[in-house]
Design an enzyme around this catalytic site. Sequence first.
Site, PDB file in Angstrom:
ATOM      1  N   LYS A 196       0.834  -1.207   0.000  1.00 26.10           N
ATOM      2  CA  LYS A 196       0.000   0.000   0.000  1.00 26.10           C
ATOM      3  C   LYS A 196       0.863   1.249   0.000  1.00 26.10           C
ATOM      4  O   LYS A 196       0.540   2.234  -0.658  1.00 26.10           O
ATOM      5  CB  LYS A 196      -0.967  -0.022   1.188  1.00 26.10           C
ATOM      6  CG  LYS A 196      -2.053  -1.049   0.912  1.00 26.10           C
ATOM      7  CD  LYS A 196      -3.141  -1.105   1.929  1.00 26.10           C
ATOM      8  CE  LYS A 196      -4.226  -2.062   1.442  1.00 26.10           C
ATOM      9  NZ  LYS A 196      -4.640  -3.026   2.453  1.00 26.10           N
ATOM     10  N   LYS A 206      -2.929 -11.547 -10.844  1.00 23.76           N
ATOM     11  CA  LYS A 206      -3.891 -11.856  -9.782  1.00 23.76           C
ATOM     12  C   LYS A 206      -5.130 -10.958  -9.921  1.00 23.76           C
ATOM     13  O   LYS A 206      -4.998  -9.750 -10.068  1.00 23.76           O
ATOM     14  CB  LYS A 206      -3.241 -11.622  -8.413  1.00 23.76           C
ATOM     15  CG  LYS A 206      -4.218 -11.767  -7.251  1.00 23.76           C
ATOM     16  CD  LYS A 206      -3.667 -11.181  -5.957  1.00 23.76           C
ATOM     17  CE  LYS A 206      -4.661 -11.276  -4.835  1.00 23.76           C
ATOM     18  NZ  LYS A 206      -5.520 -10.200  -4.505  1.00 23.76           N
ATOM     19  N   LYS A 256      -9.474  -6.099  -6.943  1.00 22.16           N
ATOM     20  CA  LYS A 256     -10.218  -4.869  -7.259  1.00 22.16           C
ATOM     21  C   LYS A 256      -9.273  -3.698  -7.472  1.00 22.16           C
ATOM     22  O   LYS A 256      -9.568  -2.800  -8.239  1.00 22.16           O
ATOM     23  CB  LYS A 256     -11.336  -4.567  -6.264  1.00 22.16           C
ATOM     24  CG  LYS A 256     -10.970  -4.586  -4.829  1.00 22.16           C
ATOM     25  CD  LYS A 256     -12.201  -4.312  -3.977  1.00 22.16           C
ATOM     26  CE  LYS A 256     -11.882  -4.487  -2.499  1.00 22.16           C
ATOM     27  NZ  LYS A 256     -11.821  -5.897  -2.071  1.00 22.16           N
TER      28      LYS A 256
HETATM   29  P1  ADP Z   1      -8.744  -7.618  -3.560  1.00 27.16           P
HETATM   30  O1  ADP Z   1      -7.347  -8.090  -3.915  1.00 27.16           O
HETATM   31  O2  ADP Z   1      -9.657  -7.667  -4.728  1.00 27.16           O
HETATM   32  O3  ADP Z   1      -8.737  -6.284  -2.857  1.00 27.16           O
HETATM   33  P2  ADP Z   1      -9.228  -8.657  -0.968  1.00 27.16           P
HETATM   34  O4  ADP Z   1      -7.828  -8.284  -0.565  1.00 27.16           O
HETATM   35  O5  ADP Z   1     -10.360  -7.864  -0.428  1.00 27.16           O
HETATM   36  O6  ADP Z   1      -9.306  -8.672  -2.552  1.00 27.16           O
HETATM   37  O7  ADP Z   1      -9.417 -10.188  -0.648  1.00 27.16           O
HETATM   38  C1  ADP Z   1     -10.487 -10.764   0.034  1.00 27.16           C
HETATM   39  C2  ADP Z   1     -10.255 -12.253   0.150  1.00 27.16           C
HETATM   40  O8  ADP Z   1     -10.318 -12.832  -1.153  1.00 27.16           O
HETATM   41  C3  ADP Z   1      -8.885 -12.630   0.727  1.00 27.16           C
HETATM   42  O9  ADP Z   1      -9.002 -13.796   1.538  1.00 27.16           O
HETATM   43  C4  ADP Z   1      -8.064 -12.928  -0.494  1.00 27.16           C
HETATM   44  O10 ADP Z   1      -7.033 -13.845  -0.231  1.00 27.16           O
HETATM   45  C5  ADP Z   1      -9.100 -13.511  -1.440  1.00 27.16           C
HETATM   46  N1  ADP Z   1      -8.740 -13.200  -2.828  1.00 27.16           N
HETATM   47  C6  ADP Z   1      -8.690 -11.973  -3.386  1.00 27.16           C
HETATM   48  N2  ADP Z   1      -8.307 -12.042  -4.663  1.00 27.16           N
HETATM   49  C7  ADP Z   1      -8.099 -13.352  -4.922  1.00 27.16           C
HETATM   50  C8  ADP Z   1      -7.674 -14.066  -6.077  1.00 27.16           C
HETATM   51  N3  ADP Z   1      -7.409 -13.440  -7.219  1.00 27.16           N
HETATM   52  N4  ADP Z   1      -7.556 -15.402  -5.986  1.00 27.16           N
HETATM   53  C9  ADP Z   1      -7.837 -16.057  -4.831  1.00 27.16           C
HETATM   54  N5  ADP Z   1      -8.243 -15.448  -3.690  1.00 27.16           N
HETATM   55  C10 ADP Z   1      -8.373 -14.105  -3.735  1.00 27.16           C
END
Ligand code: ADP
Length: 313
Positions: free
Chosen positions: A113, A192, A195
Amino acid sequence: MQKKRLLTGLQPSGALHIGNYFGVLKPFADMYESYESFLMIADYHALTTLKNPEELRENIMGVARDYIGVGVDPKKAVIFQQSNVPEHTELTWIFNTLITMPFLELAHAYKDKEARGLEMNVGLFDYPVLMACDILLYDTDVVPVGQDQKQHLEYTREIGTKFNNAFGETFKLPNEQILKTVAVVPGTDGKKMSKSYGNTIPLFGTKDEIVKAVMSIVTDSGGESPTNVYNIHRLFRSEQELGPLYKANKGNYRASKEALIEDVERVVAPMREKRDSISDADVKKILKVGGEKARERASKKMADVRNKIGVTL
Ligand code: ADP
Ligand code: TRP
Protein backbone atom coordinates in the site's frame (compact mmCIF):
# COMPACT_ATOMS: atom_id res chain seq x y z
CA MET A 1 -17.44 -34.27 20.12
CA GLN A 2 -17.25 -30.50 19.93
CA LYS A 3 -17.08 -29.09 16.44
CA LYS A 4 -13.97 -27.21 15.38
CA ARG A 5 -14.31 -23.52 14.74
CA LEU A 6 -14.13 -21.87 11.32
CA LEU A 7 -13.89 -18.12 10.76
CA THR A 8 -13.24 -15.89 7.82
CA GLY A 9 -13.98 -12.33 6.76
CA LEU A 10 -14.08 -9.95 3.84
CA GLN A 11 -13.72 -6.20 3.78
CA PRO A 12 -16.78 -4.28 2.57
CA SER A 13 -14.62 -2.16 0.31
CA GLY A 14 -16.22 -2.80 -3.09
CA ALA A 15 -18.04 -5.35 -5.24
CA LEU A 16 -16.77 -8.91 -4.82
CA HIS A 17 -15.23 -10.70 -7.78
CA ILE A 18 -14.82 -14.33 -8.76
CA GLY A 19 -11.34 -14.37 -7.16
CA ASN A 20 -12.98 -13.71 -3.77
CA TYR A 21 -15.57 -16.36 -4.57
CA PHE A 22 -13.25 -19.22 -5.52
CA GLY A 23 -10.50 -18.20 -3.09
CA VAL A 24 -12.65 -17.72 0.02
CA LEU A 25 -16.43 -17.79 -0.25
CA LYS A 26 -16.86 -21.09 -2.05
CA PRO A 27 -14.41 -22.97 0.22
CA PHE A 28 -16.24 -21.48 3.22
CA ALA A 29 -19.69 -22.36 1.84
CA ASP A 30 -18.53 -25.91 1.03
CA MET A 31 -17.25 -26.67 4.50
CA TYR A 32 -18.98 -24.42 7.04
CA GLU A 33 -21.68 -26.87 8.09
CA SER A 34 -19.12 -29.29 9.53
CA TYR A 35 -17.80 -26.56 11.84
CA GLU A 36 -19.04 -23.98 14.28
CA SER A 37 -18.79 -21.16 11.79
CA PHE A 38 -18.29 -17.40 11.89
CA LEU A 39 -18.43 -15.16 8.87
CA MET A 40 -17.37 -11.60 9.50
CA ILE A 41 -17.75 -8.32 7.64
CA ALA A 42 -14.48 -6.50 8.34
CA ASP A 43 -15.90 -2.98 8.32
CA TYR A 44 -13.25 -1.44 10.59
CA HIS A 45 -10.60 -2.83 8.27
CA ALA A 46 -12.39 -1.21 5.33
CA LEU A 47 -12.31 2.13 7.14
CA THR A 48 -8.53 2.20 6.60
CA THR A 49 -9.19 2.95 2.92
CA LEU A 50 -12.85 4.00 2.65
CA LYS A 51 -14.06 7.28 4.16
CA ASN A 52 -17.51 7.59 2.66
CA PRO A 53 -20.34 6.68 5.06
CA GLU A 54 -22.95 6.12 2.34
CA GLU A 55 -20.68 3.81 0.43
CA LEU A 56 -19.55 1.94 3.52
CA ARG A 57 -23.15 1.35 4.61
CA GLU A 58 -24.08 0.11 1.16
CA ASN A 59 -21.04 -2.17 0.98
CA ILE A 60 -21.74 -3.70 4.42
CA MET A 61 -25.27 -4.58 3.33
CA GLY A 62 -23.83 -5.83 0.04
CA VAL A 63 -21.30 -8.20 1.60
CA ALA A 64 -23.97 -9.62 3.95
CA ARG A 65 -26.12 -10.29 0.88
CA ASP A 66 -23.16 -11.84 -0.93
CA TYR A 67 -22.60 -14.27 1.94
CA ILE A 68 -26.20 -15.41 1.81
CA GLY A 69 -26.25 -15.39 -2.01
CA VAL A 70 -23.38 -17.89 -2.20
CA GLY A 71 -25.36 -20.27 -0.03
CA VAL A 72 -24.43 -19.61 3.60
CA ASP A 73 -27.50 -20.17 5.78
CA PRO A 74 -27.56 -17.50 8.53
CA LYS A 75 -29.14 -20.04 10.88
CA LYS A 76 -26.10 -22.28 10.57
CA ALA A 77 -23.33 -19.65 10.69
CA VAL A 78 -22.85 -16.50 12.74
CA ILE A 79 -22.78 -13.66 10.20
CA PHE A 80 -21.68 -10.44 11.86
CA GLN A 81 -20.13 -7.00 11.55
CA GLN A 82 -16.74 -6.53 13.18
CA SER A 83 -17.80 -3.07 14.45
CA ASN A 84 -20.66 -4.64 16.42
CA VAL A 85 -18.19 -6.46 18.64
CA PRO A 86 -16.07 -3.76 20.37
CA GLU A 87 -13.86 -6.46 21.91
CA HIS A 88 -11.98 -6.62 18.58
CA THR A 89 -10.69 -3.06 18.92
CA GLU A 90 -10.21 -3.40 22.67
CA LEU A 91 -7.95 -6.42 22.24
CA THR A 92 -6.09 -4.63 19.43
CA TRP A 93 -4.88 -2.05 21.94
CA ILE A 94 -3.65 -4.70 24.32
CA PHE A 95 -1.74 -6.48 21.54
CA ASN A 96 -0.35 -3.12 20.39
CA THR A 97 1.40 -2.79 23.71
CA LEU A 98 3.03 -6.21 23.30
CA ILE A 99 4.40 -6.21 19.77
CA THR A 100 7.00 -3.97 18.19
CA MET A 101 7.08 -1.52 15.29
CA PRO A 102 9.84 -3.42 13.43
CA PHE A 103 7.69 -6.58 13.61
CA LEU A 104 4.80 -4.82 11.85
CA GLU A 105 7.11 -3.08 9.41
CA LEU A 106 7.77 -6.47 7.79
CA ALA A 107 4.16 -6.82 6.59
CA HIS A 108 3.74 -7.16 2.80
CA ALA A 109 0.26 -5.64 2.70
CA TYR A 110 1.47 -2.46 4.31
CA LYS A 111 4.52 -2.23 2.08
CA ASP A 112 2.34 -2.77 -1.03
CA LYS A 113 0.00 0.00 0.00
CA GLU A 114 2.88 2.32 0.73
CA ALA A 115 4.36 1.53 -2.71
CA ARG A 116 1.01 2.36 -4.31
CA GLY A 117 1.19 5.81 -2.72
CA LEU A 118 -1.76 5.38 -0.33
CA GLU A 119 -1.83 7.65 2.68
CA MET A 120 -0.21 5.58 5.42
CA ASN A 121 -2.67 5.98 8.27
CA VAL A 122 -1.86 4.16 11.51
CA GLY A 123 -4.83 1.85 10.93
CA LEU A 124 -3.24 0.49 7.75
CA PHE A 125 -0.05 -0.18 9.66
CA ASP A 126 -1.92 -1.86 12.50
CA TYR A 127 -4.18 -3.85 10.15
CA PRO A 128 -2.64 -7.28 10.95
CA VAL A 129 -3.18 -6.76 14.67
CA LEU A 130 -6.91 -6.11 14.28
CA MET A 131 -7.09 -9.17 12.04
CA ALA A 132 -5.30 -11.26 14.67
CA CYS A 133 -7.97 -10.18 17.18
CA ASP A 134 -10.78 -11.14 14.75
CA ILE A 135 -9.41 -14.66 14.70
CA LEU A 136 -8.03 -15.20 18.21
CA LEU A 137 -11.10 -13.93 20.08
CA TYR A 138 -13.11 -16.92 18.87
CA ASP A 139 -10.59 -19.74 19.49
CA THR A 140 -10.64 -20.26 15.74
CA ASP A 141 -9.15 -23.50 14.37
CA VAL A 142 -9.33 -22.88 10.62
CA VAL A 143 -9.33 -19.71 8.50
CA PRO A 144 -10.09 -20.16 4.77
CA VAL A 145 -8.37 -17.37 2.78
CA GLY A 146 -6.52 -16.73 -0.48
CA GLN A 147 -2.75 -16.93 -0.75
CA ASP A 148 -2.25 -13.19 -0.14
CA GLN A 149 -3.52 -13.55 3.45
CA LYS A 150 -0.97 -16.18 4.48
CA GLN A 151 1.30 -13.65 6.15
CA HIS A 152 -1.60 -12.28 8.17
CA LEU A 153 -2.15 -15.75 9.62
CA GLU A 154 1.53 -15.97 10.50
CA TYR A 155 1.19 -12.65 12.31
CA THR A 156 -1.88 -13.97 14.10
CA ARG A 157 0.00 -17.01 15.42
CA GLU A 158 2.99 -14.94 16.47
CA ILE A 159 0.86 -12.40 18.30
CA GLY A 160 -1.14 -15.15 20.04
CA THR A 161 2.06 -16.89 21.07
CA LYS A 162 3.54 -13.68 22.39
CA PHE A 163 0.50 -13.08 24.59
CA ASN A 164 0.44 -16.70 25.78
CA ASN A 165 4.12 -16.51 26.72
CA ALA A 166 3.68 -13.24 28.56
CA PHE A 167 0.44 -13.93 30.46
CA GLY A 168 -0.23 -17.66 30.31
CA GLU A 169 -2.07 -19.93 27.87
CA THR A 170 -5.05 -17.94 26.57
CA PHE A 171 -5.29 -18.12 22.78
CA LYS A 172 -5.58 -21.09 20.48
CA LEU A 173 -3.29 -20.83 17.44
CA PRO A 174 -5.22 -21.08 14.15
CA ASN A 175 -4.28 -22.49 10.75
CA GLU A 176 -5.04 -20.96 7.39
CA GLN A 177 -6.64 -23.05 4.70
CA ILE A 178 -5.48 -22.08 1.25
CA LEU A 179 -6.75 -24.30 -1.54
CA LYS A 180 -3.88 -24.77 -4.01
CA THR A 181 -6.12 -24.90 -7.08
CA VAL A 182 -7.68 -21.52 -6.36
CA ALA A 183 -5.02 -19.81 -4.24
CA VAL A 184 -4.53 -17.12 -6.88
CA VAL A 185 -7.40 -16.67 -9.34
CA PRO A 186 -6.08 -14.77 -12.38
CA GLY A 187 -7.76 -11.60 -13.62
CA THR A 188 -8.65 -10.51 -17.15
CA ASP A 189 -5.02 -9.50 -17.73
CA GLY A 190 -3.56 -12.76 -16.40
CA LYS A 191 -2.26 -11.17 -13.17
CA LYS A 192 -3.89 -11.86 -9.78
CA MET A 193 -7.53 -10.77 -9.93
CA SER A 194 -7.90 -7.82 -7.58
CA LYS A 195 -10.22 -4.87 -7.26
CA SER A 196 -7.19 -2.62 -7.04
CA TYR A 197 -5.95 -3.75 -10.48
CA GLY A 198 -9.24 -3.21 -12.35
CA ASN A 199 -9.01 -6.71 -13.86
CA THR A 200 -12.00 -8.38 -12.22
CA ILE A 201 -15.00 -10.39 -13.30
CA PRO A 202 -17.71 -9.29 -10.85
CA LEU A 203 -19.33 -12.11 -8.91
CA PHE A 204 -22.79 -10.59 -8.80
CA GLY A 205 -22.57 -8.43 -11.89
CA THR A 206 -25.36 -8.26 -14.45
CA LYS A 207 -25.08 -10.45 -17.52
CA ASP A 208 -23.87 -7.38 -19.46
CA GLU A 209 -21.11 -6.71 -16.94
CA ILE A 210 -19.99 -10.33 -17.11
CA VAL A 211 -19.96 -10.24 -20.94
CA LYS A 212 -17.93 -7.03 -20.90
CA ALA A 213 -15.38 -8.43 -18.42
CA VAL A 214 -14.96 -11.77 -20.22
CA MET A 215 -14.63 -10.10 -23.62
CA SER A 216 -11.86 -7.93 -22.18
CA ILE A 217 -9.71 -10.94 -21.18
CA VAL A 218 -6.34 -10.40 -22.80
CA THR A 219 -5.56 -13.11 -25.37
CA ASP A 220 -2.04 -13.52 -26.66
CA SER A 221 -2.16 -13.64 -30.44
CA GLY A 222 0.67 -16.18 -30.70
CA GLY A 223 -0.75 -19.37 -29.18
CA GLU A 224 -3.58 -21.58 -30.39
CA SER A 225 -5.38 -21.65 -27.08
CA PRO A 226 -6.16 -18.50 -25.06
CA THR A 227 -4.34 -19.23 -21.81
CA ASN A 228 -5.91 -16.42 -19.82
CA VAL A 229 -9.43 -17.50 -20.79
CA TYR A 230 -8.68 -21.15 -20.04
CA ASN A 231 -7.19 -20.40 -16.61
CA ILE A 232 -10.40 -18.72 -15.55
CA HIS A 233 -12.62 -21.25 -17.31
CA ARG A 234 -11.11 -24.20 -15.45
CA LEU A 235 -12.67 -22.86 -12.25
CA PHE A 236 -16.13 -23.32 -13.73
CA ARG A 237 -15.73 -26.63 -15.54
CA SER A 238 -13.55 -29.73 -15.25
CA GLU A 239 -10.36 -29.88 -17.29
CA GLN A 240 -11.59 -33.13 -18.89
CA GLU A 241 -14.54 -31.26 -20.35
CA LEU A 242 -12.55 -28.20 -21.28
CA GLY A 243 -9.84 -30.10 -23.18
CA PRO A 244 -12.09 -31.12 -26.13
CA LEU A 245 -13.89 -27.78 -26.09
CA TYR A 246 -10.70 -25.77 -26.43
CA LYS A 247 -9.43 -28.17 -29.08
CA ALA A 248 -12.63 -27.67 -31.11
CA ASN A 249 -12.36 -23.88 -30.68
CA LYS A 250 -8.67 -23.80 -31.63
CA GLY A 251 -7.80 -20.36 -33.01
CA ASN A 252 -11.32 -19.07 -32.32
CA TYR A 253 -10.92 -17.08 -29.13
CA ARG A 254 -14.37 -15.57 -29.35
CA ALA A 255 -16.03 -19.01 -29.18
CA SER A 256 -14.05 -19.89 -26.04
CA LYS A 257 -15.03 -16.61 -24.43
CA GLU A 258 -18.68 -17.17 -25.31
CA ALA A 259 -18.54 -20.63 -23.72
CA LEU A 260 -16.99 -19.09 -20.62
CA ILE A 261 -19.74 -16.45 -20.40
CA GLU A 262 -22.34 -19.20 -20.51
CA ASP A 263 -20.59 -21.13 -17.75
CA VAL A 264 -20.19 -18.06 -15.53
CA GLU A 265 -23.88 -17.25 -16.00
CA ARG A 266 -24.90 -20.82 -15.16
CA VAL A 267 -23.09 -20.62 -11.82
CA VAL A 268 -23.85 -17.01 -10.97
CA ALA A 269 -27.51 -16.64 -12.06
CA PRO A 270 -29.07 -18.73 -9.23
CA MET A 271 -26.82 -17.05 -6.65
CA ARG A 272 -27.76 -13.63 -8.00
CA GLU A 273 -31.42 -14.51 -7.72
CA LYS A 274 -31.03 -15.63 -4.13
CA ARG A 275 -29.03 -12.52 -3.28
CA ASP A 276 -31.69 -10.23 -4.74
CA SER A 277 -34.52 -11.98 -2.92
CA ILE A 278 -33.40 -10.88 0.57
CA SER A 279 -34.92 -7.66 1.93
CA ASP A 280 -32.91 -4.95 3.67
CA ALA A 281 -34.88 -5.61 6.85
CA ASP A 282 -33.88 -9.28 6.78
CA VAL A 283 -30.22 -8.43 6.28
CA LYS A 284 -30.30 -6.04 9.25
CA LYS A 285 -31.99 -8.64 11.42
CA ILE A 286 -29.41 -11.29 10.51
CA LEU A 287 -26.56 -8.92 11.36
CA LYS A 288 -28.15 -7.93 14.66
CA VAL A 289 -28.61 -11.52 15.78
CA GLY A 290 -25.14 -12.48 14.48
CA GLY A 291 -23.54 -9.54 16.30
CA GLU A 292 -25.12 -10.58 19.60
CA LYS A 293 -23.95 -14.17 19.23
CA ALA A 294 -20.41 -13.14 18.29
CA ARG A 295 -20.27 -10.67 21.15
CA GLU A 296 -21.32 -13.27 23.68
CA ARG A 297 -18.34 -15.40 22.69
CA ALA A 298 -15.86 -12.52 22.39
CA SER A 299 -16.76 -10.96 25.72
CA LYS A 300 -16.02 -14.21 27.56
CA LYS A 301 -12.58 -14.30 26.00
CA MET A 302 -12.01 -10.64 26.85
CA ALA A 303 -12.97 -11.23 30.49
CA ASP A 304 -10.20 -13.83 30.64
CA VAL A 305 -7.73 -11.46 28.94
CA ARG A 306 -8.58 -8.54 31.25
CA ASN A 307 -8.10 -10.78 34.23
CA LYS A 308 -4.76 -12.13 32.98
CA ILE A 309 -3.26 -8.71 32.22
CA GLY A 310 -4.30 -7.38 35.62
CA VAL A 311 -6.95 -4.73 34.99
CA THR A 312 -9.76 -6.69 36.65
CA LEU A 313 -9.58 -5.94 40.38
P1 ADP B 1 -8.74 -7.62 -3.56
O1 ADP B 1 -7.35 -8.09 -3.92
O2 ADP B 1 -9.66 -7.67 -4.73
O3 ADP B 1 -8.74 -6.28 -2.86
P2 ADP B 1 -9.23 -8.66 -0.97
O4 ADP B 1 -7.83 -8.28 -0.57
O5 ADP B 1 -10.36 -7.86 -0.43
O6 ADP B 1 -9.31 -8.67 -2.55
O7 ADP B 1 -9.42 -10.19 -0.65
C1 ADP B 1 -10.49 -10.76 0.03
C2 ADP B 1 -10.25 -12.25 0.15
O8 ADP B 1 -10.32 -12.83 -1.15
C3 ADP B 1 -8.88 -12.63 0.73
O9 ADP B 1 -9.00 -13.80 1.54
C4 ADP B 1 -8.06 -12.93 -0.49
O10 ADP B 1 -7.03 -13.84 -0.23
C5 ADP B 1 -9.10 -13.51 -1.44
N1 ADP B 1 -8.74 -13.20 -2.83
C6 ADP B 1 -8.69 -11.97 -3.39
N2 ADP B 1 -8.31 -12.04 -4.66
C7 ADP B 1 -8.10 -13.35 -4.92
C8 ADP B 1 -7.67 -14.07 -6.08
N3 ADP B 1 -7.41 -13.44 -7.22
N4 ADP B 1 -7.56 -15.40 -5.99
C9 ADP B 1 -7.84 -16.06 -4.83
N5 ADP B 1 -8.24 -15.45 -3.69
C10 ADP B 1 -8.37 -14.10 -3.73
N1 TRP C 1 -7.62 -9.14 5.63
C1 TRP C 1 -8.68 -9.85 4.99
C2 TRP C 1 -8.76 -9.47 3.51
O1 TRP C 1 -8.29 -8.43 3.11
C3 TRP C 1 -10.04 -9.60 5.63
C4 TRP C 1 -10.10 -10.04 7.04
C5 TRP C 1 -10.18 -9.24 8.15
C6 TRP C 1 -10.08 -11.38 7.52
N2 TRP C 1 -10.24 -10.00 9.28
C7 TRP C 1 -10.18 -11.31 8.93
C8 TRP C 1 -10.01 -12.63 6.87
C9 TRP C 1 -10.17 -12.47 9.72
C10 TRP C 1 -9.99 -13.78 7.68
C11 TRP C 1 -10.09 -13.71 9.08
O2 TRP C 1 -9.33 -10.18 2.78
